[in-house]
Design an enzyme around this catalytic site. Structure first.
Site, short mmCIF file in Angstrom:
data_model
loop_
_atom_site.label_atom_id
_atom_site.label_comp_id
_atom_site.label_asym_id
_atom_site.label_seq_id
_atom_site.Cartn_x
_atom_site.Cartn_y
_atom_site.Cartn_z
N HIS A 1 32.20 19.91 4.25
CA HIS A 1 31.80 18.64 3.62
C HIS A 1 31.25 18.97 2.24
O HIS A 1 30.43 19.89 2.10
CB HIS A 1 30.73 17.94 4.48
CG HIS A 1 30.53 16.50 4.10
ND1 HIS A 1 29.93 16.13 2.91
CD2 HIS A 1 30.86 15.35 4.73
CE1 HIS A 1 29.90 14.80 2.85
NE2 HIS A 1 30.47 14.31 3.94
N GLU B 1 35.19 5.67 1.42
CA GLU B 1 34.87 7.10 1.32
C GLU B 1 36.05 7.83 0.68
O GLU B 1 37.08 7.22 0.40
CB GLU B 1 34.54 7.67 2.71
CG GLU B 1 33.25 7.10 3.28
CD GLU B 1 32.90 7.62 4.66
OE1 GLU B 1 33.22 8.77 4.96
OE2 GLU B 1 32.31 6.86 5.43
N HIS C 1 31.60 21.48 8.29
CA HIS C 1 31.31 20.12 8.78
C HIS C 1 32.13 19.73 10.00
O HIS C 1 31.61 19.13 10.93
CB HIS C 1 31.61 19.15 7.63
CG HIS C 1 31.34 17.71 7.94
ND1 HIS C 1 30.09 17.25 8.31
CD2 HIS C 1 32.16 16.62 7.91
CE1 HIS C 1 30.16 15.93 8.51
NE2 HIS C 1 31.39 15.54 8.28
N ARG D 1 40.99 16.43 7.41
CA ARG D 1 40.69 15.11 7.98
C ARG D 1 40.26 14.12 6.90
O ARG D 1 39.42 14.44 6.04
CB ARG D 1 39.58 15.25 9.02
CG ARG D 1 39.10 13.91 9.55
CD ARG D 1 38.12 14.08 10.67
NE ARG D 1 36.86 14.67 10.29
CZ ARG D 1 35.85 14.02 9.73
NH1 ARG D 1 35.96 12.73 9.44
NH2 ARG D 1 34.74 14.66 9.44
N ARG E 1 38.34 15.50 0.82
CA ARG E 1 37.30 16.51 0.96
C ARG E 1 37.71 17.93 0.63
O ARG E 1 36.92 18.69 0.09
CB ARG E 1 36.81 16.51 2.40
CG ARG E 1 35.79 15.49 2.60
CD ARG E 1 35.19 15.57 3.94
NE ARG E 1 34.56 14.28 4.12
CZ ARG E 1 34.19 13.80 5.26
NH1 ARG E 1 34.37 14.51 6.36
NH2 ARG E 1 33.62 12.63 5.33
C1 SIN Z 1 30.06 11.21 5.81
O1 SIN Z 1 29.36 10.23 6.02
O2 SIN Z 1 30.30 11.66 4.71
C2 SIN Z 1 30.62 11.93 7.01
C3 SIN Z 1 31.64 11.11 7.65
C4 SIN Z 1 32.77 11.97 8.14
O3 SIN Z 1 32.59 13.16 8.35
O4 SIN Z 1 33.87 11.45 8.24
#
Ligand code: SIN
Length: 533
Positions: free
Chosen positions: A238, A116, A345, A380, A284
């Site tokens: 998010h 991610e 988020h 985060r 993010r």
């Molecule tokens: C996501 O799946 O993008 C959310 C996971 C997260 O908030 O760390």
């Protein structure tokens, strides 16, 4: 029933609440889990991505996970705390797996690791794209089967009970909580320890990935009882929530970009290369701000997340839930890009706590999103939230058990909830009006890009709304709606005041009036009593 006694009251039924309840019961303690909806309704339950953990010691290391967390956190993390969580990751994964959580694995039994934003290695342990649902479903079966645990669904905590409130002893400590039952009766729960595991407060904003329950209840209750809050201005937006006329709050996991998904403007052009070397996989804060800028510049309502260059079978296999939900909404992500927008988020700030869940108030513990430990800093890293929730639950259970060995409170009955002089409200419209106003105000004035003037405006409005709620609160019988509104308004004010205190731009807090970073990273702390609660 107007009075109930237990060893530990756990408030909230997400990952940290249920996991801690099991571990407390294993230690022979009687536990009540009070949750204001069905047991499944929580932010943990809707988590898609997974749990960031170093499981591949060849391609990854604790040092790398630590460095990525610190890089995302923009100088505000506490490095020793980051180390603590990163190193504890593998043990909680093994433990959750032993409790029945079925993570996605390869044929040889090793975990399938996703990637991610902000991660330089594959390290996200997941269960397809419904990790939270899988975790909660496994923990729920265990909890329901354990006779030492009582689950009170549709029960909402009103406030913590402290010895100071009723002059019960010299030392101030938490001795229980008032809990509103689904029948509208406020139960006095006498407990030797209380664990707040109520999650975050996404509903403070008009647009959010969070379910309706995320109204910051635990943070508000903890603050009212005397625990300081830290870094409340650090609200994570998010980058990719589905933009759709009818479907609300649907997260499009960052894992899609981890597998090669690319962000584009509506005319099909890529733009993330202008904002960060990791492009669509940037952390993010950078990605949400970049999207916000592009939307404002172009006057568009959304950007696109393009997955069409990937193998269609892989998309269906790797993201079965997101694929199906998009298809139900009329979008075939194999053939067309997904319209997305940023939305609130996750709260990186929260109640001041040690990584083991201890607060400054004896008898009160906290775990998960409601806590501020110093892991996330100013932003985060993706999938570090479930890591924090799980590790904290484990340690908080241990802390609570050892605290109870030394600190059972002398048992004398606590005062029952008083309803003297209150009546049923005939003006539900007040709640609705204030609820909507707070959420609009926060979205428009305290969003992704802030300014001194917007924050001052927000503070004025929220303060007025809070005065109105206070009058209403003391005159009418409490209802869940009223309690949520009261908590939401307090948390909103704490966010605004913290944002005003931070006169720099760092991580998730970006203000046009102070675009530079201060040389030294400092936490914003609001001690109890500063904001009238
Ligand atoms: C996501 O799946 O993008 C959310 C996971 C997260 O908030 O760390």
């Amino acid at each position: 029933m107007r009075r109930y006694r237990t060893d530990v009251l756990v408030i909230g039924s997400g990952l940290s609440g249920l996991y801690a309840a099991l571990l407390l019961a294993e230690r022979g303690l009687r536990v009540v889990v009070a949750t204001k909806e069905n047991i499944e309704v929580s932010n943990s339950h809707v988590a898609q991505g997974g749990i960031a953990t170093v499981m591949d010691s060849g391609a990854d290391s604790f040092q790398k996970h630590r460095d990525d967390t610190l890089a995302a956190g923009d100088g505000l993390n506490r490095p020793a705390v980051v180390d603590f969580f990163v190193r504890n990751g593998p043990a909680v994964i093994e433990d959750l797996a032993a409790l029945g959580v079925s993570f996605t694995r390869h044929e040889d039994g090793s975990f399938d690791l996703g990637r991610e934003g902000g991660h330089t290695a594959r390290r996200v342990v997941h269960a397809d794209d419904i990790t939270g649902t899988e975790i909660i479903s496994a923990l729920k079966s265990r909890v329901l089967a354990d006779r030492r645990i009582e689950i009170w669904q549709h029960h909402m905590a009103v406030d913590l009970i402290t010895t100071r409130k009723f002059n019960l002893s010299e030392e101030n400590r938490v001795v229980g909580a008032y809990v509103l039952s689904h029948e509208g009766i406020v139960v006095t729960v006498e407990a030797d320890a209380v664990l707040i595991a109520t999650g975050g407060c996404g509903k403070v904003y008009l647009y959010t990935s969070n379910p309706d329950v995320a109204t910051g209840d635990g943070i508000a209750m903890g603050y009212r009882a005397g625990v300081p809050v830290e870094n409340m201005e650090m609200v994570q937006f998010h980058p990719t929530i589905l933009y759709h006329e009818k479907v609300r709050s649907m997260l499009i996991s960052e894992a899609l970009r981890g597998e090669g998904g690319i962000l584009k403007t509506r005319d099909g052009r890529t733009f993330m290369e202008h904002y960060h070397p990791m492009k669509s996989l940037a952390p993010r804060d950078v990605t949400a701000r970049a999207i916000d800028r592009e939307l404002k510049k172009r006057g568009d309502d959304y950007v696109l997340l393009d997955m069409t260059m990937l193998d269609p079978d892989f998309i269906v296999h790797r993201f079965p839930n997101i694929f199906k939900r998009c298809l139900d909404a009329g979008i075939d992500m194999r053939r067309e890009p997904i319209p997305v927008v940023p939305a609130a988020h996750y709260l990186c700030g929260g109640l001041q706590s040690t990584p083991e869940g201890r607060t400054c108030l004896p008898g009160l513990f906290v775990a998960g999103e409601a806590a501020h430990t110093g892991l996330h800093g100013a932003n985060r890293l993706a999938s570090n939230s479930l890591l924090e929730a799980a590790v904290m639950a484990r340690y908080a259970a241990e802390e609570i058990a050892s605290w109870l060995r030394g600190s059972r409170r002398p048992h004398h009955p606590l005062p029952l909830w008083s309803e003297e002089g209150v009546s049923d409200s005939d003006e539900q419209v007040v709640v609705k009006q204030n609820w909507d106003e707070i959420r609009h105000c926060m979205w428009n004035y305290v969003g992704i890009a802030r300014s001194d003037r917007r924050l001052e405006r927000a503070l004025k409005r929220i303060s007025l709304i809070r005065q109105e709620i206070a009058e209403y609160y003391w005159n009418f019988r409490v209802t869940r709606d009223l309690l949520e509104l009261r908590n939401l308004a307090l948390v909103a004010e704490l966010i605004v005041r913290s944002a005003i205190m931070r006169r720099e731009s760092r991580g998730l807090h970006y203000t046009i009036d102070h675009p530079a970073k201060e040389p030294e990273a400092k936490d914003t702390v609001i001690t109890a009593g500063v904001v009238v609660s």
